[in-house]
Design a protein around this motif. Sequence first.
Motif, PDB file in Angstrom:
ATOM      1  N   GLN A  14       0.846  -1.183   0.000  1.00 41.65           N
ATOM      2  CA  GLN A  14       0.000   0.000   0.000  1.00 41.65           C
ATOM      3  C   GLN A  14       0.883   1.235   0.000  1.00 41.65           C
ATOM      4  OE1 GLN A  14      -3.413  -0.062   0.109  1.00 41.65           O
ATOM      5  NE2 GLN A  14      -3.606   2.156   0.155  1.00 41.65           N
ATOM      6  N   SER A  15       0.484   2.232  -0.750  1.00 35.23           N
ATOM      7  CA  SER A  15       1.183   3.510  -0.758  1.00 35.23           C
ATOM      8  C   SER A  15       0.706   4.309   0.452  1.00 35.23           C
ATOM      9  CB  SER A  15       0.872   4.257  -2.050  1.00 35.23           C
ATOM     10  OG  SER A  15       1.554   5.480  -2.077  1.00 35.23           O
ATOM     11  N   VAL A  16       1.639   4.710   1.320  1.00 33.94           N
ATOM     12  CA  VAL A  16       1.304   5.407   2.559  1.00 33.94           C
ATOM     13  C   VAL A  16       2.141   6.681   2.650  1.00 33.94           C
ATOM     14  CG1 VAL A  16       1.383   5.263   5.075  1.00 33.94           C
ATOM     15  CG2 VAL A  16       0.673   3.285   3.754  1.00 33.94           C
ATOM     16  N   THR A  17       1.503   7.780   3.038  1.00 37.84           N
ATOM     17  CA  THR A  17       2.216   9.045   3.231  1.00 37.84           C
ATOM     18  C   THR A  17       2.262   9.376   4.715  1.00 37.84           C
ATOM     19  OG1 THR A  17       1.464   9.848   1.083  1.00 37.84           O
ATOM     20  CG2 THR A  17       2.271  11.503   2.637  1.00 37.84           C
ATOM     21  N   LYS A  44       5.648   6.245   0.617  1.00 38.99           N
ATOM     22  CA  LYS A  44       6.380   5.000   0.391  1.00 38.99           C
ATOM     23  C   LYS A  44       5.394   3.862   0.219  1.00 38.99           C
ATOM     24  CE  LYS A  44      10.434   6.199   3.045  1.00 38.99           C
ATOM     25  NZ  LYS A  44      11.401   5.784   4.018  1.00 38.99           N
ATOM     26  N   ASN A  45       5.809   2.839  -0.497  1.00 40.16           N
ATOM     27  CA  ASN A  45       5.044   1.597  -0.561  1.00 40.16           C
ATOM     28  C   ASN A  45       5.501   0.713   0.584  1.00 40.16           C
ATOM     29  OD1 ASN A  45       3.453   2.113  -2.797  1.00 40.16           O
ATOM     30  ND2 ASN A  45       5.060   1.503  -4.214  1.00 40.16           N
ATOM     31  N   GLN A  73      -4.212  -0.766   5.833  1.00 39.48           N
ATOM     32  CA  GLN A  73      -4.118   0.136   6.979  1.00 39.48           C
ATOM     33  C   GLN A  73      -2.720   0.131   7.575  1.00 39.48           C
ATOM     34  OE1 GLN A  73      -7.196  -0.535   9.935  1.00 39.48           O
ATOM     35  NE2 GLN A  73      -8.520  -1.418   8.381  1.00 39.48           N
ATOM     36  N   PHE A  74      -2.304   1.298   8.044  1.00 39.75           N
ATOM     37  CA  PHE A  74      -1.048   1.434   8.779  1.00 39.75           C
ATOM     38  C   PHE A  74      -1.257   2.439   9.894  1.00 39.75           C
ATOM     39  CE2 PHE A  74       2.930   3.753   9.535  1.00 39.75           C
ATOM     40  CZ  PHE A  74       3.678   2.710  10.037  1.00 39.75           C
ATOM     41  N   PRO A  75      -1.162   2.066  11.166  1.00 35.13           N
ATOM     42  CA  PRO A  75      -1.036   0.689  11.653  1.00 35.13           C
ATOM     43  C   PRO A  75      -2.245  -0.147  11.254  1.00 35.13           C
ATOM     44  CG  PRO A  75      -1.020   2.285  13.483  1.00 35.13           C
ATOM     45  CD  PRO A  75      -1.244   3.043  12.232  1.00 35.13           C
ATOM     46  N   GLY A  76      -2.126  -1.436  11.509  1.00 37.63           N
ATOM     47  CA  GLY A  76      -3.160  -2.382  11.103  1.00 37.63           C
ATOM     48  C   GLY A  76      -4.427  -2.275  11.925  1.00 37.63           C
ATOM     49  N   PRO A  77      -5.421  -3.080  11.590  1.00 43.25           N
ATOM     50  CA  PRO A  77      -6.733  -2.998  12.243  1.00 43.25           C
ATOM     51  C   PRO A  77      -6.692  -3.378  13.718  1.00 43.25           C
ATOM     52  CG  PRO A  77      -6.630  -4.897  10.794  1.00 43.25           C
ATOM     53  CD  PRO A  77      -5.363  -4.128  10.577  1.00 43.25           C
ATOM     54  N   ARG A  78      -7.613  -2.793  14.442  1.00 41.36           N
ATOM     55  CA  ARG A  78      -7.772  -3.063  15.871  1.00 41.36           C
ATOM     56  C   ARG A  78      -8.627  -4.309  16.040  1.00 41.36           C
ATOM     57  NH1 ARG A  78     -10.714   1.611  19.049  1.00 41.36           N
ATOM     58  NH2 ARG A  78      -9.241   2.684  17.703  1.00 41.36           N
ATOM     59  N   ILE A  79      -8.170  -5.217  16.872  1.00 39.77           N
ATOM     60  CA  ILE A  79      -8.964  -6.394  17.238  1.00 39.77           C
ATOM     61  C   ILE A  79      -9.628  -6.080  18.565  1.00 39.77           C
ATOM     62  CG2 ILE A  79      -8.840  -8.806  17.982  1.00 39.77           C
ATOM     63  CD1 ILE A  79      -6.515  -9.151  16.021  1.00 39.77           C
ATOM     64  N   ILE A  80     -10.941  -6.225  18.612  1.00 39.77           N
ATOM     65  CA  ILE A  80     -11.680  -5.985  19.850  1.00 39.77           C
ATOM     66  C   ILE A  80     -12.419  -7.266  20.213  1.00 39.77           C
ATOM     67  CG2 ILE A  80     -13.484  -4.635  20.972  1.00 39.77           C
ATOM     68  CD1 ILE A  80     -12.790  -2.345  19.101  1.00 39.77           C
ATOM     69  N   ALA A  81     -12.205  -7.715  21.442  1.00 39.59           N
ATOM     70  CA  ALA A  81     -12.840  -8.954  21.902  1.00 39.59           C
ATOM     71  C   ALA A  81     -13.051  -8.862  23.410  1.00 39.59           C
ATOM     72  CB  ALA A  81     -11.972 -10.153  21.546  1.00 39.59           C
ATOM     73  N   ARG A  82     -13.733  -9.841  23.929  1.00 37.28           N
ATOM     74  CA  ARG A  82     -13.942  -9.937  25.379  1.00 37.28           C
ATOM     75  C   ARG A  82     -13.180 -11.134  25.935  1.00 37.28           C
ATOM     76  NH1 ARG A  82     -17.352  -6.574  27.566  1.00 37.28           N
ATOM     77  NH2 ARG A  82     -18.860  -5.489  26.258  1.00 37.28           N
ATOM     78  N   GLU A  83     -12.852 -11.022  27.189  1.00 39.56           N
ATOM     79  CA  GLU A  83     -12.221 -12.143  27.880  1.00 39.56           C
ATOM     80  C   GLU A  83     -13.115 -13.370  27.711  1.00 39.56           C
ATOM     81  OE1 GLU A  83     -10.747 -13.218  32.406  1.00 39.56           O
ATOM     82  OE2 GLU A  83     -11.852 -11.383  32.032  1.00 39.56           O
ATOM     83  N   GLY A  84     -12.521 -14.479  27.279  1.00 37.75           N
ATOM     84  CA  GLY A  84     -13.274 -15.707  27.041  1.00 37.75           C
ATOM     85  C   GLY A  84     -13.660 -15.911  25.590  1.00 37.75           C
ATOM     86  N   ASP A  85     -13.504 -14.890  24.748  1.00 33.52           N
ATOM     87  CA  ASP A  85     -13.834 -15.020  23.329  1.00 33.52           C
ATOM     88  C   ASP A  85     -12.787 -15.847  22.599  1.00 33.52           C
ATOM     89  OD1 ASP A  85     -16.057 -13.446  23.676  1.00 33.52           O
ATOM     90  OD2 ASP A  85     -15.280 -11.712  22.581  1.00 33.52           O
ATOM     91  N   SER A  94      11.645 -10.203   9.822  1.00 33.48           N
ATOM     92  CA  SER A  94      12.581  -9.135   9.462  1.00 33.48           C
ATOM     93  C   SER A  94      11.984  -7.749   9.690  1.00 33.48           C
ATOM     94  CB  SER A  94      13.012  -9.345   8.013  1.00 33.48           C
ATOM     95  OG  SER A  94      14.014  -8.425   7.664  1.00 33.48           O
ATOM     96  N   TRP A  95      12.059  -6.889   8.679  1.00 36.96           N
ATOM     97  CA  TRP A  95      11.601  -5.500   8.804  1.00 36.96           C
ATOM     98  C   TRP A  95      10.088  -5.358   8.747  1.00 36.96           C
ATOM     99  CZ3 TRP A  95       8.877  -3.469   4.738  1.00 36.96           C
ATOM    100  CH2 TRP A  95       8.966  -4.168   3.533  1.00 36.96           C
ATOM    101  N   LEU A  96       9.366  -6.426   8.430  1.00 43.15           N
ATOM    102  CA  LEU A  96       7.907  -6.323   8.360  1.00 43.15           C
ATOM    103  C   LEU A  96       7.298  -5.958   9.713  1.00 43.15           C
ATOM    104  CD1 LEU A  96       6.791  -9.272   6.046  1.00 43.15           C
ATOM    105  CD2 LEU A  96       7.121  -6.876   5.473  1.00 43.15           C
ATOM    106  N   ARG A  97       8.009  -6.249  10.800  1.00 36.04           N
ATOM    107  CA  ARG A  97       7.443  -5.910  12.107  1.00 36.04           C
ATOM    108  C   ARG A  97       7.311  -4.401  12.297  1.00 36.04           C
ATOM    109  NH1 ARG A  97      11.295  -8.460  16.522  1.00 36.04           N
ATOM    110  NH2 ARG A  97      11.447 -10.095  14.997  1.00 36.04           N
ATOM    111  N   ALA A  98       7.969  -3.607  11.412  1.00 33.04           N
ATOM    112  CA  ALA A  98       7.844  -2.147  11.490  1.00 33.04           C
ATOM    113  C   ALA A  98       6.555  -1.645  10.842  1.00 33.04           C
ATOM    114  CB  ALA A  98       9.050  -1.483  10.829  1.00 33.04           C
ATOM    115  N   THR A  99       5.916  -2.449  10.001  1.00 37.80           N
ATOM    116  CA  THR A  99       4.705  -1.989   9.317  1.00 37.80           C
ATOM    117  C   THR A  99       3.474  -2.817   9.657  1.00 37.80           C
ATOM    118  OG1 THR A  99       5.145  -3.347   7.352  1.00 37.80           O
ATOM    119  CG2 THR A  99       6.011  -1.093   7.346  1.00 37.80           C
ATOM    120  N   LEU A 100       3.648  -4.063  10.013  1.00 33.85           N
ATOM    121  CA  LEU A 100       2.503  -4.925  10.318  1.00 33.85           C
ATOM    122  C   LEU A 100       2.337  -5.018  11.829  1.00 33.85           C
ATOM    123  CD1 LEU A 100       2.971  -7.864   7.779  1.00 33.85           C
ATOM    124  CD2 LEU A 100       1.551  -5.842   7.554  1.00 33.85           C
ATOM    125  N   TYR A 101       1.468  -4.166  12.364  1.00 31.94           N
ATOM    126  CA  TYR A 101       1.185  -4.207  13.792  1.00 31.94           C
ATOM    127  C   TYR A 101      -0.130  -3.498  14.071  1.00 31.94           C
ATOM    128  CZ  TYR A 101       2.829   0.625  13.974  1.00 31.94           C
ATOM    129  OH  TYR A 101       2.981   1.965  13.758  1.00 31.94           O
TER     130      TYR A 101
END
Length: 161
Positions: free
Chosen positions: A34-37, A43-44, A51-63, A129-136
């Motif tokens: 994805q092209s992100v400014t 930069k690509n 999305q950058f940062p990536g999507p939010r996961i929302i859950a409840r305890e026990g899910d 590797s470096w993907l941990r800088a963009t995928l989170y």
Amino acid sequence: ALFLALSVVWLLSDLAFAKHAGITRHYKFDIKMQSVTRLCQTKNIVTVNGQFPGPRIIAREGDRLLIKVVNHVKYNVTIHWHGIRQIRSGWADGPAYVTQCPIQTGQSYVYNFTLTGQRGTLFWHAHISWLRATLYGPIVILPKKHASYPFPHPYKEVPIV
């Protein structure tokens, strides 16, 4: 009579467990370029669902979480669920060639785990590797329904990653 009594005990224990069990939440992560400014620079980069940062996961305890990760980029990918207690699913917790094989280009993998005994905001990130800088992104774990927070209910919630 013994069989009937054991059947009733077994059925009641299942009903008690179901009452406290969470629901299954489904997410899909499409790993794509994805092209992100940011800071006046474009930069690509590798993103989740564009999305950058990536999507939010929302859950409840026990899910139970089922997160399908589809790799559309030329890099191997794994996702680490940082801080999540991987009870009976530790083989799927991110470090490539340590706990799982990476998801290769054009392939997918479904992460499957239950949020047990945890509340709060944690995060997920890539482990290649470096993907941990963009995928989170954040994982928000709310208390079970009708359970109280261990502190006064917040006026507003803003996850900071």
